[in-house]
Write an enzyme that holds these catalytic residues in place. Structure first.
Site, PDB file in Angstrom:
ATOM      1  N   ASP A 660       0.845  -1.191   0.000  1.00 40.18           N
ATOM      2  CA  ASP A 660       0.000   0.000   0.000  1.00 40.18           C
ATOM      3  C   ASP A 660       0.884   1.246   0.000  1.00 40.18           C
ATOM      4  O   ASP A 660       2.097   1.174   0.203  1.00 40.18           O
ATOM      5  CB  ASP A 660      -0.980  -0.014   1.181  1.00 40.18           C
ATOM      6  CG  ASP A 660      -0.309   0.083   2.536  1.00 40.18           C
ATOM      7  OD1 ASP A 660      -1.002  -0.039   3.548  1.00 40.18           O
ATOM      8  OD2 ASP A 660       0.947   0.278   2.594  1.00 40.18           O
ATOM      9  N   ASP A 703      -5.702   2.274  -1.773  1.00 35.57           N
ATOM     10  CA  ASP A 703      -4.267   2.247  -2.057  1.00 35.57           C
ATOM     11  C   ASP A 703      -3.683   0.857  -1.837  1.00 35.57           C
ATOM     12  O   ASP A 703      -2.476   0.698  -1.674  1.00 35.57           O
ATOM     13  CB  ASP A 703      -3.531   3.267  -1.192  1.00 35.57           C
ATOM     14  CG  ASP A 703      -3.645   2.951   0.298  1.00 35.57           C
ATOM     15  OD1 ASP A 703      -4.669   2.338   0.699  1.00 35.57           O
ATOM     16  OD2 ASP A 703      -2.721   3.294   1.059  1.00 35.57           O
TER      17      ASP A 703
END
Length: 784
Positions: A660, A703
């Site tokens: 991420d 993300d």
């Protein structure tokens, strides 16, 4: 002395006439009543069947429209599951014009009922609350699409119907609700119900019977959202959802046909109202005609029976007068034993028998003449008799109806002046002069179509047949004329209908053809010219292979053989046309005659190129992330399953990376979503550049990214790839107004042949959180 009863004072002729007329009147009344009952039943059955069939078709179409909108909402909700509802919803819906066109208003609200988006945009709607709406509450607790009762839209105050579905994120949590509104006063698939008409005054309506019953659609807009009971007890009966057609009076006393049909896809009932006065207008007209004809028949039969009775009793009067003369002239020589003798009685008896025989002969002759006259009088064709000078001697009832002249007006008049058009009279006179002497002519013994002149001056097309009859030294003509105006009008309409049908089929953007049993074209429309450059008129009679080409024929040969064997055949294939390659759907339908013999087949080819493209686009949207173009969570799960299967078969190890963007929420909050989107796209591109083409990079949500590494030979390879990723990600991200440094945290799980999907995913996820706890911008390898 007792008085003579009145019926004894009536003559035998009066008694027979009265009795015959009474019997005739009774028969006519019974037959007329029976005909009226049968005709009424037939008309009522036909009208009810037609109304029921029309209602069934409309209900099926409405079910299809509702199902299409449910499916569209479900599909878009599944796509929105991958989109944060706080992000750019206008962009999301701007790329879906087809979906927006299905509803008059589309709204997206968060899980608290606050409207985040509406299309078309209306000032003051954003931020409003719909949490109190039943459809919003039902959507939160339902697993599918919710259909509301008719309601007033809060901002526009328009009567509307809402479809709603809950929006869920990839973890299954509800993030909001998407609503599609259909305004009942706008031009859409529901308002069409209110505009449709049955005849002049009949109409359709739609009732919602769920919860508190309400009117969904009605021709009168002031009835929308009204209680069904306010429209009358018969309309309220539609709430029972019975599939029936009944005839009843409404609250105002007007009698109408009511039909009800419940919908399959919604708790709605589609109904129709058809005033019986209009529905049975033709029946009432036929009833008046039958009664008028019956009255005429009774009058005609009465006159004929009176005359027949008088003729039947005439021999008795003659015998009476004869016997009275015998009595009045007693000096007439008679045998001495004539008075009161058996011989006198025998003479009287013989006289009577002689008179009866003569009467019978005359009566038979009169009956024969009467039958002939009745046949001619009531013949369905106009009958005209002519003398040797061309004057009219016979003119039946049908001649009066066809040509407008009464019998009294026509008899004795010259035929040419009465019914022959002026332009044809000279030829008629020449033909009559020859016919009178020879009995022959071009119109004798045949049937010709000619033109006759009506009394009011207009010309009538008739079919004429003439028979010659000798009368002394000359010939007279008897002519039958049949009015063919209706037949010609029917033929003209049929020809116009066929011409319109050919014009329609010739210009449809679909290939339409008829192929006979020898695979030869007997018809093809103009679209063959557009697609293949083939002249439709030139290919008639040609084999399909000769008309276009062998490849075209071989692809369709199986279908042609199947259809000509009596079975329907259809398939999808690609074909090369003048406009390029097309996807088409082909149907071959057998043409079976009344004896069950297949005469040929109908060929229908529809261009489905756009449909195929739309399906491919939907597949792309369902499997790939719209922002980065990477595989989404669904496609990642499929690729992970396939990668593990390949690893077990080949014996090569694999690894799974969870990644991420470090501090991504801070980037969004400080720089905005546009900057966040740019970071995600750059991040995705650098991940793809850091691995091989055979590896899979996917975006799960927000993300969160994953990488599947395949074909590994030892456990050190993932370390090198993770370090390469960290190095690439550290490169500055160029934004429109600044340069931004971004880091990433990576969790790595190494897999052997015994590892399952769940185990590998859990290891990578745990390793990711270890990297975050280690200070971010690093990676950690899962242990064990």
């Amino acid at each position: 002395m007792r008085p003579t009863p009145w019926h004894h004072r009536l003559s035998l002729k009066a008694k027979l006439s009265a009795l015959s007329m009474a019997i005739t009147l009774l028969i006519v009344v019974l037959m007329t009543s029976l005909m009226l009952v049968v005709q009424q039943q037939d008309v009522q059955r036909s009208v009810s069947t037609a109304q029921r069939t029309l209602l069934e078709g409309m209900a099926a179409d409405l079910d299809m429209q509702l199902e299409a909108r449910r499916e569209a909402l479900t599909l878009q909700a599944s796509v929105l599951a991958r989109v944060d509802v706080t992000e750019d919803l206008p962009h999301f819906f701007s790329t879906r014009p087809t979906f927006r066109g299905m509803f008059d208003l589309i709204m997206v609200a968060d899980r608290n009922g606050r409207i985040l988006f509406n299309s078309p945009h209306l000032a003051g709607r954003i931020g409003r609350q719909i949490a109190d709406r039943p459809y919003f509450q039902q959507a939160l607790h339902s697993g599918g699409v919710v259909l509301s009762q008719p309601l007033l839209e809060k901002t526009s105050r328009d009567p509307s119907v809402a479809m709603a579905i809950a929006l869920r994120n990839p973890e299954g949590d509800i993030t909001g609700v998407m609503v599609g509104m259909t305004a009942l006063t706008q031009d859409n698939y529901l308002s069409h119900i209110g505009r449709n008409r049955l005849g002049e005054n009949g109409y359709f309506y739609l009732v919602d019977r769920s919860g508190t019953p309400a009117v969904v659609m009605h021709p009168r807009r002031d009835r929308l959202l009204d209680r069904p009971a306010n429209l009358g007890r018969n309309v309220a009966h539609a709430l029972t959802a019975a599939e029936e057609t009944l005839e009843a009076k409404d609250d105002s006393g007007m009698e109408s046909l009511y039909s009800y049909r419940p919908l399959r896809s919604a708790p709605w009932v589609l109904g129709s109202v058809y005033p019986t006065e209009e529905a049975y207008a033709s029946l009432h007209e036929r009833r008046r005609e039958i009664i008028a004809i019956s009255a005429v028949l009774v009058a005609v039969f009465g006159v004929l029976l009176w005359g027949a009775t008088a003729r039947l009793l005439r021999p008795l009067g003659v015998l009476q007068k004869t016997m009275q003369q015998q009595v009045a002239q007693p000096d007439t020589p008679l045998p001495a034993s004539a008075e009161a003798s058996l011989e006198l009685a025998a003479v009287a008896r013989a006289f009577r028998e002689l008179m009866h025989s003569r009467q019978a002969f005359e009566q038979a002759l009169r009956h024969s003449e009467e039958r002939t006259r009745l046949i001619l009088t009531n013949a369905p064709d106009a009958f005209i008799g002519m003398g040797t000078d061309g004057s009219i001697t016979e003119w039946n009832r049908q001649a009066e109806l066809t040509l407008g002249w009464t019998r009294e007006e026509a008899l004795g008049r010259n035929l040419a002046e009465l019914i022959i058009p002026p332009a044809m009279r000279e030829g008629h006179y020449r033909g009559m002069r020859s016919f009178t002497h020879t009995g022959a002519g071009p119109v004798v013994g045949t049937r010709l179509e000619v033109t006759a002149l009506h009394r009011d001056g207009h010309e009538i097309p008739v079919q004429l047949s003439v028979a010659a009859m000798r009368e002394g030294e000359a010939y007279v003509a008897n002519a039958f004329l049949h009015d063919i105006s209706h037949r010609r009008e029917v033929a003209r309409r049929l020809e116009a209908s066929e011409r319109r049908l050919r014009e329609i089929t010739a210009n449809l953007p679909t290939l339409i053809a008829y192929v006979d049993r020898e695979h030869r074209y007997q018809f093809c429309n103009q679209t063959y010219e557009t697609w293949y450059g083939v002249d439709p008129q030139r290919v008639i009679g040609l084999h399909v292979r000769e008309a276009i080409d062998n490849e075209f024929y071989e692809k369709r040969r199986t279908g042609l053989d199947t259809a000509l064997a009596g079975r329907r055949w259809e398939t999808d294939l690609e074909t090369d046309t003048r406009q390029g390659r097309r996807h088409v759907h082909i149907q071959y339908l057998p043409d079976v005659d009344a004896d069950g013999v297949v005469q040929g087949c109908y060929a229908l080819t529809i261009d489905i190129t756009a449909q195929k493209a739309a399906e491919a686009e939907l597949l792309q949207q369902a499997r790939f992330d719209t922002l980065t173009g990477l595989p989404n969570r669904r496609y990642f799960n499929e690729r992970l399953t396939e990668a593990l299967a390949r690893s077990r078969r080949s014996g090569h190890a694999m690894a799974l990376l969870f990644l991420d963007v470090d501090h991504f929420k801070q980037i969004n909050d400080t720089l905005g979503h546009a900057a966040g989107d740019q970071v995600l796209k750059t991040f995705a591109a650098r991940l793809k550049d850091s691995v091989r083409n055979t590896d899979t990079v996917a975006r799960l949500a927000g993300d969160e990214f994953t990488i599947i590494l395949e074909g590994l030979h030892h456990a050190d390879e993932p370390h090198a790839i993770a370090r390469k990723i960290l190095e690439n990600i550290r490169q500055p991200v160029l934004l429109p107004d600044r340069t931004l440094e971004v880091g990433t945290s990576i969790g790595v799980a190494f897999s052997d042949a015994s590892c399952t999907e769940a185990e590998l995913t859990a290891k990578a996820d745990d390793a990711l959180y270890e990297a975050k706890r280690a200070g971010r911008n690093t990676y950690r390898m899962a242990q064990g």
